[in-house]
Design a protein around this motif. Structure first.
Motif, PDB file in Angstrom:
ATOM      1  N   LEU A 164      -7.548   0.965   1.407  1.00 33.00           N
ATOM      2  CA  LEU A 164      -7.181   2.317   1.697  1.00 33.00           C
ATOM      3  C   LEU A 164      -7.350   2.560   3.059  1.00 33.00           C
ATOM      4  O   LEU A 164      -6.617   3.490   3.533  1.00 33.00           O
ATOM      5  CB  LEU A 164      -7.983   3.222   0.833  1.00 33.00           C
ATOM      6  N   GLN A 165      -8.044   1.796   3.974  1.00 31.89           N
ATOM      7  CA  GLN A 165      -8.474   2.107   5.283  1.00 31.89           C
ATOM      8  C   GLN A 165      -7.057   2.005   6.113  1.00 31.89           C
ATOM      9  O   GLN A 165      -6.915   2.870   7.150  1.00 31.89           O
ATOM     10  CB  GLN A 165      -9.436   1.103   5.823  1.00 31.89           C
ATOM     11  N   PRO A 166      -6.222   1.159   6.029  1.00 34.85           N
ATOM     12  CA  PRO A 166      -4.797   1.306   6.536  1.00 34.85           C
ATOM     13  C   PRO A 166      -4.185   2.645   6.577  1.00 34.85           C
ATOM     14  O   PRO A 166      -3.537   2.973   7.468  1.00 34.85           O
ATOM     15  CB  PRO A 166      -4.182   0.328   6.392  1.00 34.85           C
ATOM     16  N   LEU A 177       0.890  -1.169   0.015  1.00 31.11           N
ATOM     17  CA  LEU A 177       0.005  -0.051  -0.106  1.00 31.11           C
ATOM     18  C   LEU A 177       0.804   1.255  -0.234  1.00 31.11           C
ATOM     19  O   LEU A 177       0.286   2.408  -0.090  1.00 31.11           O
ATOM     20  CB  LEU A 177      -0.936   0.035   1.192  1.00 31.11           C
ATOM     21  N   GLN A 178       2.168   1.293   0.062  1.00 29.30           N
ATOM     22  CA  GLN A 178       3.015   2.216   0.258  1.00 29.30           C
ATOM     23  C   GLN A 178       3.020   3.397  -0.795  1.00 29.30           C
ATOM     24  O   GLN A 178       2.688   4.337  -0.738  1.00 29.30           O
ATOM     25  CB  GLN A 178       4.489   1.836   0.235  1.00 29.30           C
ATOM     26  N   PRO A 179       2.586   2.991  -2.315  1.00 26.59           N
ATOM     27  CA  PRO A 179       2.461   3.674  -3.280  1.00 26.59           C
ATOM     28  C   PRO A 179       1.248   4.883  -3.189  1.00 26.59           C
ATOM     29  O   PRO A 179       1.083   6.003  -3.682  1.00 26.59           O
ATOM     30  CB  PRO A 179       2.275   3.205  -4.566  1.00 26.59           C
ATOM     31  N   PHE A 180       0.345   4.136  -2.323  1.00 25.49           N
ATOM     32  CA  PHE A 180      -0.953   4.938  -2.323  1.00 25.49           C
ATOM     33  C   PHE A 180      -1.000   6.098  -1.150  1.00 25.49           C
ATOM     34  O   PHE A 180      -1.740   6.981  -1.052  1.00 25.49           O
ATOM     35  CB  PHE A 180      -2.396   3.938  -1.896  1.00 25.49           C
ATOM     36  N   THR A 181       0.140   6.043  -0.455  1.00 21.26           N
ATOM     37  CA  THR A 181       0.248   6.954   0.800  1.00 21.26           C
ATOM     38  C   THR A 181       0.464   8.168   0.422  1.00 21.26           C
ATOM     39  O   THR A 181      -0.346   9.154   0.723  1.00 21.26           O
ATOM     40  CB  THR A 181       1.564   6.634   1.578  1.00 21.26           C
ATOM     41  N   HIS A 182       1.277   8.554  -0.615  1.00 21.31           N
ATOM     42  CA  HIS A 182       1.479  10.045  -1.188  1.00 21.31           C
ATOM     43  C   HIS A 182       0.120  10.501  -2.236  1.00 21.31           C
ATOM     44  O   HIS A 182      -0.147  11.260  -2.632  1.00 21.31           O
ATOM     45  CB  HIS A 182       2.699  10.143  -1.682  1.00 21.31           C
ATOM     46  N   ALA A 183      -0.482   9.139  -2.615  1.00 19.51           N
ATOM     47  CA  ALA A 183      -1.452   9.556  -3.594  1.00 19.51           C
ATOM     48  C   ALA A 183      -2.899  10.121  -3.005  1.00 19.51           C
ATOM     49  O   ALA A 183      -3.893  10.392  -3.907  1.00 19.51           O
ATOM     50  CB  ALA A 183      -1.900   8.144  -4.382  1.00 19.51           C
ATOM     51  N   ILE A 184      -3.127   9.752  -1.761  1.00 20.57           N
ATOM     52  CA  ILE A 184      -4.337  10.474  -1.036  1.00 20.57           C
ATOM     53  C   ILE A 184      -3.938  11.565  -0.044  1.00 20.57           C
ATOM     54  O   ILE A 184      -4.695  11.481   0.911  1.00 20.57           O
ATOM     55  CB  ILE A 184      -4.866   9.091  -0.557  1.00 20.57           C
ATOM     56  N   ASN A 185      -2.875  12.492  -0.538  1.00 14.42           N
ATOM     57  CA  ASN A 185      -2.547  13.372   0.518  1.00 14.42           C
ATOM     58  C   ASN A 185      -3.785  14.716   0.438  1.00 14.42           C
ATOM     59  O   ASN A 185      -3.404  15.716   1.070  1.00 14.42           O
ATOM     60  CB  ASN A 185      -1.197  13.803   0.410  1.00 14.42           C
ATOM     61  N   SER A 186      -4.661  14.702  -0.482  1.00 16.50           N
ATOM     62  CA  SER A 186      -5.589  15.758  -0.581  1.00 16.50           C
ATOM     63  C   SER A 186      -6.796  15.280  -0.833  1.00 16.50           C
ATOM     64  O   SER A 186      -6.968  14.016  -1.077  1.00 16.50           O
ATOM     65  CB  SER A 186      -5.313  16.618  -1.635  1.00 16.50           C
ATOM     66  N   ALA A 187      -7.939  16.072  -0.757  1.00 13.47           N
ATOM     67  CA  ALA A 187      -9.374  15.497  -0.731  1.00 13.47           C
ATOM     68  C   ALA A 187      -9.513  15.093  -2.149  1.00 13.47           C
ATOM     69  O   ALA A 187     -10.108  14.240  -2.489  1.00 13.47           O
ATOM     70  CB  ALA A 187     -10.106  16.819  -0.556  1.00 13.47           C
ATOM     71  N   ALA A 188      -9.042  16.038  -3.256  1.00 14.30           N
ATOM     72  CA  ALA A 188      -9.231  15.587  -4.551  1.00 14.30           C
ATOM     73  C   ALA A 188      -8.766  14.280  -4.816  1.00 14.30           C
ATOM     74  O   ALA A 188      -9.005  13.400  -5.512  1.00 14.30           O
ATOM     75  CB  ALA A 188      -8.746  16.738  -5.515  1.00 14.30           C
ATOM     76  N   SER A 189      -7.285  14.196  -4.625  1.00 20.21           N
ATOM     77  CA  SER A 189      -6.716  12.916  -4.784  1.00 20.21           C
ATOM     78  C   SER A 189      -7.319  11.679  -4.029  1.00 20.21           C
ATOM     79  O   SER A 189      -7.422  10.478  -4.813  1.00 20.21           O
ATOM     80  CB  SER A 189      -5.070  13.056  -4.574  1.00 20.21           C
ATOM     81  N   LEU A 190      -7.709  11.784  -2.910  1.00 26.47           N
ATOM     82  CA  LEU A 190      -8.377  10.765  -2.068  1.00 26.47           C
ATOM     83  C   LEU A 190      -9.538  10.403  -3.085  1.00 26.47           C
ATOM     84  O   LEU A 190      -9.930   8.959  -3.185  1.00 26.47           O
ATOM     85  CB  LEU A 190      -8.714  11.221  -0.654  1.00 26.47           C
TER      86      LEU A 190
END
Length: 398
Positions: free
Chosen positions: A326-328, A293-306
């Motif tokens: 995504l929950q973790p 899940l590491q690649p998703f960590t920086h991909a959900i750092n804003s409301a739009a990206s999440l």
């Protein structure tokens, strides 16, 4: 060692591919068996132990789902859902009025009960209604499919992914409702406007000659008992009592009966869904252990990206696996992100015909009765609806 790693990633990849497609080519497997078999192979390969796999399954979510299915089964046998539809349609006689009644009826009931249940029950009723009135059934089927998704976004009990989010985040029922009910209500209005634009036949305000009437068989003692217990359950939700325990008590009270054989109620329980959830919990534990899940960590750092990542994943692997993946990455006290995840995973289900189980239920039930709801017909409606409602979430929740 390399061979073992290759085997692990191959099993995990095939499992998620099967979950995305809903089956595996050449095999008679559905999402439930795919999740279970994939989990079993990963346990056998030593990625997680059987004890770790068992501990990965969230008991609260499974018990809550099971309990709500028992409540819904009692309501269905009592005749509540056809009666609710008949009451809604008693206020209108026009094609546009019927569309509005179906949209808000499906949406409101989906917010209270599981959206898949409403889709399953309302589809044959909608086809009977449109046949009686001589109307094109497609826009009305789309209304049911879309509204069950949009309406269910409002509450923690509206759909399986919201149930998960409630368990993981600890958000209260009333807090969740207050945050997302505006999204649901405005989203239903947007849906009506979109269907009005796409299907000129639904615009008429002229009363149809043949008003839809159906003889609803009401089992009065069961009907009264179920309504009383269900009302008490909703009061418990709003009062902030524990969701799972409240639902379990309500289901247990309904199972104490002299009138309905227990196997009739238990047949209505979607055991496939419960098995699939159990397997998905184990798969999620595996992805965490492998640090995928590491690649998703920086991909959900804003409301739009999440919202974007959630919408894409929900359509690639379905909304429940997307939430579990995504929950973790979301802190338990980050209410804002949990609300975005709930809204994004639910509303993204309207994008394609395969985006949510409710869509597939409507399409399959219609097909069995001789009406074809195609992928492209749904996409023409679902794509703009999804874009509009996700933008609405960004404005209201962001």
């Amino acid at each position: 060692m390399i061979v073992l790693e290759y085997g692990i990633y191959s099993v995990l990849g095939l499992t998620y591919l099967g979950l995305a497609l809903g089956s595996l080519p050449g095999l008679r497997m559905n999402r439930a068996t795919i999740a279970l078999v994939g989990s079993a192979f990963l346990i056998a390969l030593g990625v997680v132990t059987l004890q770790e796999a068992w501990e990965a399954i969230d008991a609260k979510t499974i018990v809550f789902l099971l309990s709500m299915m028992v409540v819904n089964a009692n309501l269905a046998y009592a005749g509540f859902f056809p009666q609710a539809l008949s009451v809604l349609l008693s206020f209108t006689r026009s094609p546009l009025g019927v569309l509005i009644a179906l949209t808000f009826g499906s949406g409101i009931l989906s917010a209270i009960f599981l959206n898949d249940t409403i889709a399953l029950i309302f589809t044959p009723l909608t086809l009977s209604l449109t046949q009686a009135l001589g109307l094109n059934p497609i826009p009305y089927l789309l209304a049911v499919a879309g509204a069950t998704n949009i309406g269910s976004v409002a509450t923690l009990s509206g759909n399986p992914q919201n149930i998960l989010i409630g368990s993981f985040s600890g958000i209260g029922y009333l807090e969740f409702l207050q945050a997302l009910i505006p999204v649901a209500l405005i989203g239903l209005i947007i849906q009506i406007g979109l269907l009005w634009l796409l299907y000129p036949d639904v615009r008429s305000l002229q009363a149809c000659d043949n008003l839809f009437t159906t003889k609803t068989r009401i089992f009065k003692p069961l009907y009264q008992k179920t309504l009383i217990i269900t009302t008490g359950l909703l009061i418990a939700f709003v009062a902030g009592l524990p969701l799972t325990e409240s639902a379990l008590v309500a289901a247990s009270l309904l199972l104490i009966t002299r009138r309905v054989k227990p196997q009739r109620i238990l047949k209505k329980v979607d055991w496939n869904l419960l098995v699939m959830f159990s397997g998905l919990f184990i798969l999620t534990r595996v992805t965490q252990k492998l640090n995928l899940l590491q690649p998703f960590t920086h991909a959900i750092n804003s409301a739009a990206s999440l919202l974007g990542v959630t919408a894409i994943l929900s359509n690639l692997i379905s909304n429940v696996p997307a939430v579990l993946l995504l929950q973790p990455l979301i802190p338990k006290d980050d209410t804002h992100s949990w609300l975005l995840l709930a809204a994004g995973s639910t509303l993204a289900g309207n994008l394609t015909l395969f985006g949510s189980v409710a869509n597939l239920i409507v399409a399959e039930a219609a097909n069995e009765l001789g009406y074809k709801l195609t992928f492209w017909e749904h996409l023409r409606f679902g794509a703009p609806l999804t874009v509009c409602t996700l933008f609405l979430v960004y404005l209201l929740v962001h």
